[in-house]
Design a protein around this motif. Structure first.
Motif, PDB file in Angstrom:
ATOM      1  N   MET A  27       0.806  -1.212   0.000  1.00 46.05           N
ATOM      2  CA  MET A  27       0.000   0.000   0.000  1.00 46.05           C
ATOM      3  C   MET A  27       0.849   1.277   0.000  1.00 46.05           C
ATOM      4  SD  MET A  27      -3.060   1.126   0.112  1.00 46.05           S
ATOM      5  CE  MET A  27      -4.074  -0.258   0.613  1.00 46.05           C
TER       6      MET A  27
ATOM      7  N   ARG B 261      -3.942  -4.840  -3.708  1.00 51.71           N
ATOM      8  CA  ARG B 261      -5.068  -4.559  -2.825  1.00 51.71           C
ATOM      9  C   ARG B 261      -5.847  -3.359  -3.389  1.00 51.71           C
ATOM     10  NH1 ARG B 261      -5.689  -3.295   3.317  1.00 51.71           N
ATOM     11  NH2 ARG B 261      -3.614  -2.393   3.369  1.00 51.71           N
ATOM     12  N   HIS B 262      -5.104  -2.354  -3.839  1.00 55.58           N
ATOM     13  CA  HIS B 262      -5.728  -1.177  -4.417  1.00 55.58           C
ATOM     14  C   HIS B 262      -6.429  -1.505  -5.723  1.00 55.58           C
ATOM     15  CE1 HIS B 262      -5.311   1.750  -7.684  1.00 55.58           C
ATOM     16  NE2 HIS B 262      -5.926   2.532  -6.842  1.00 55.58           N
TER      17      HIS B 262
ATOM     18  N   ASP C 138      -5.813   1.028   7.406  1.00 55.18           N
ATOM     19  CA  ASP C 138      -4.391   0.712   7.567  1.00 55.18           C
ATOM     20  C   ASP C 138      -3.980   1.215   8.942  1.00 55.18           C
ATOM     21  OD1 ASP C 138      -1.998  -0.419   6.347  1.00 55.18           O
ATOM     22  OD2 ASP C 138      -1.189   1.604   6.449  1.00 55.18           O
TER      23      ASP C 138
END
Lengths: 274, 274
Positions: free
Chosen positions: A71, B82-83, B111
Motif C-alpha cells: 500500500m 489490494r488497491h 491501515d
C-alpha cells in the motif's frame, strides 16, 4: 533446474531493490522468493534479505503465498506531482464527458514512445479495453498518443517515428511517413482519431491538454465500439473538456503558447486550440 | 546555518532511499537536495548520489529547481494488488452513486488506525474535503473508518480505541467507550455516519465492502454539506452499491462470511449485509 545459482542480477543495493519491485505485473501480483530470484538473477538469500527491508517500509507485503507490492507504494505514487495535478484538474471534466456521452474516457501522458494512462472512467456496455490506470500503450496507435505527439517537440516525434511502429491491428499506422502525415492533420484539426488501430472494433477521438506554458501535457479521449460510437459527434465534447482543463491548468497565462520547438507544424497549439 | 553536517539519518542504503522518498508531501512536491538532506539528516553528498540512482530508475525526476517524485512510482503503485482489484470492482458503482446522488463518493481501506483513500469522485458544488486519493485520515472520525472498524477483528478495534482519538471538531467521538458503543450500533444497522465529526458542516454515510472470505475489505461513503445532504435518503443507495461490489468480489462464495474474530458483535457482516 539449475543446481547452483549464478549471481547475474544488478549489483547495487538500490538497483537490486528496484529489480525486485519491477518483477510484479498485473498477471503476477504475488510472487514467491524463489520466483523473484529466478526473474532477477539475484541470489535467493539476498532476495530474502531485501524483501525483509522492503516490507519494513511497506513497499511490499509478505503473504502466506509469497510477496506482493504494498500500500505504501500506492500512497507514494499518488504524490508524484505530474500525475496528481493533472488528475485533480481533469477528473471532474472526465466525469462530465462520461455522463454526457456514456462512453469510456481516458486521461494519458506521453513517456518516451508510450502513453501512460493516469485515469480511466469506463462507460457502461463499452468494449473491454487493454488500457489500465498506470498501464502503458504504444503512442503511435492510440488517439491519446497521437494527440500528444502532434503537439510535441520534433525530437519527441522523431524518437517515436524512428522506433518500431508495432502493428496491433490491420489498421495500425506502421510507417514513419504515414504517421508524420497524420500528425500534421491532427495539428491542423486539433483532433486525433484511432480507427481500430489499437484494438479491433474499437474507435476513439482524442484532444490535447495544454499546461501553464502552453506545451502539451496530456490528452483526453473517448473510446467505444466502432458501430456504436460516432467519433465525429463526440469530438466537440472532448475538445470542450480539454479546453476547460487547459484553462484550469493555466495554459496561456504565462508568456503564451509555444509551437513545437524546431517543428514544421503548420499551426501552433495556440492557434488550433483556442 | 550548520557549518558541519552530522550524519544522523538511517544507515542502510534502502532505509536512506526510502527516507528520501518519504520527504515529499502534497505541499512539498519539489525539494532541493539541501532540503532533502536537512529533512533526513543524510549528508548532502550521499543524498546527491542516491538521488542520482533513484532518478536512473524513474523513482524521482530531476528538475531545474530540485527533485520530485517520478512517474515510475505512480505506475508501480497502481500495481499494488489490494488497491487495484478493489478500485476496478468499485469504480463503476461509485460512478453510479455520483450520478444518482450528485454527491462526493469515497472508497477507502483501513491501515492501522487510519483510513487510506483509494478513490474519490467529487460531486458538483460539494464541500472542499481534506481527503485525497492516496491520502490518510484517522479512522475514528470518518464514516468509512467507522464502517471498516465495526466489522473488523476485535484486536483492530482495540488498537484504534487505545490510540489517541484526536478531536477534529466539537462532534468528534473521542472516548473509547463512545466509539465502542457506536461501532455496535453500526454492526446492527450496517450504516456508519459521520455527523460533522471530521470536518465542520460536512456529513457522510458509509457502508462496508466484503471480500472473498466475507471479511470487511473496504468501505464506500457519500459526503456533502450537512444542510444539503440528507444521509438517511442516500443510505440505501450506498448499501446497494456496496452489496453489488461485495458480490462482485465474491463475498460468500467461499466457506461463508466470518463474524469479527473474537468479537462480541451482535451481528456478523453476513446477517446484516445481505
Amino acid at each position: 533446474m539449475r543446481s547452483t545459482q549464478r549471481d547475474v542480477g544488478p549489483k547495487s543495493v538500490l538497483g537490486r531493490a528496484f529489480a525486485l519491485l519491477g518483477c510484479f505485473t498485473v498477471a503476477d501480483a504475488e510472487l514467491s522468493l524463489a520466483e523473484m530470484s529466478a526473474r532477477t538473477g539475484i541470489p535467493k538469500a539476498t532476495v530474502h534479505r531485501l524483501v525483509g527491508q522492503l516490507a519494513e517500509w511497506g513497499a511490499v507485503e509478505q503473504t502466506p503465498a509469497g510477496v506482493r507490492l504494498g500500500m505504501r507504494l500506492f500512497e507514494l505514487g499518488q504524490l508524484a506531482p505530474r500525475h496528481r495535478d493533472l488528475r485533480e484538474s481533469a477528473l471532474p471534466h472526465m466525469e462530465d464527458l462520461l455522463q454526457a456521452t456514456a462512453h469510456t474516457v481516458h486521461l494519458a501522458v506521453l513517456d518516451g514512445t508510450e502513453v501512460v494512462y493516469l485515469e480511466k472512467l469506463t462507460g457502461r456496455g463499452g468494449p473491454p479495453l487493454p488500457s489500465r490506470v498506470g498501464g502503458r500503450m504504444p503512442a503511435h496507435c492510440t488517439g491519446v498518443g497521437k494527440a500528444l505527439l502532434a503537439f510535441s517537440p520534433t525530437a519527441t516525434v522523431a524518437e517515436v517515428a524512428g522506433s518500431e511502429l508495432v502493428r496491433r491491428t490491420p489498421h495500425t499506422v506502421t510507417t514513419p511517413a504515414a504517421l508524420t502525415r497524420e500528425l500534421a492533420d491532427i495539428r491542423r484539426s486539433g483532433f486525433a482519431y484511432d480507427r481500430e488501430e489499437s484494438t479491433p472494433g474499437v474507435v476513439c477521438v482524442a484532444c490535447p491538454v495544454l499546461g501553464t506554458t502552453g506545451d502539451v501535457v496530456a490528452a483526453i479521449s473517448i473510446s467505444g465500439w466502432s458501430n456504436r460510437l460516432d467519433t465525429g459527434r463526440v469530438a466537440s465534447a472532448v475538445r470542450t473538456a480539454t479546453l476547460s482543463i487547459s484553462r484550469q491548468l493555466g495554459a496561456g497565462r504565462s508568456a503564451g503558447p509555444r509551437p513545437p520547438s524546431g517543428g514544421t507544424a503548420s499551426a501552433s497549439p495556440s492557434r488550433v486550440l483556442r
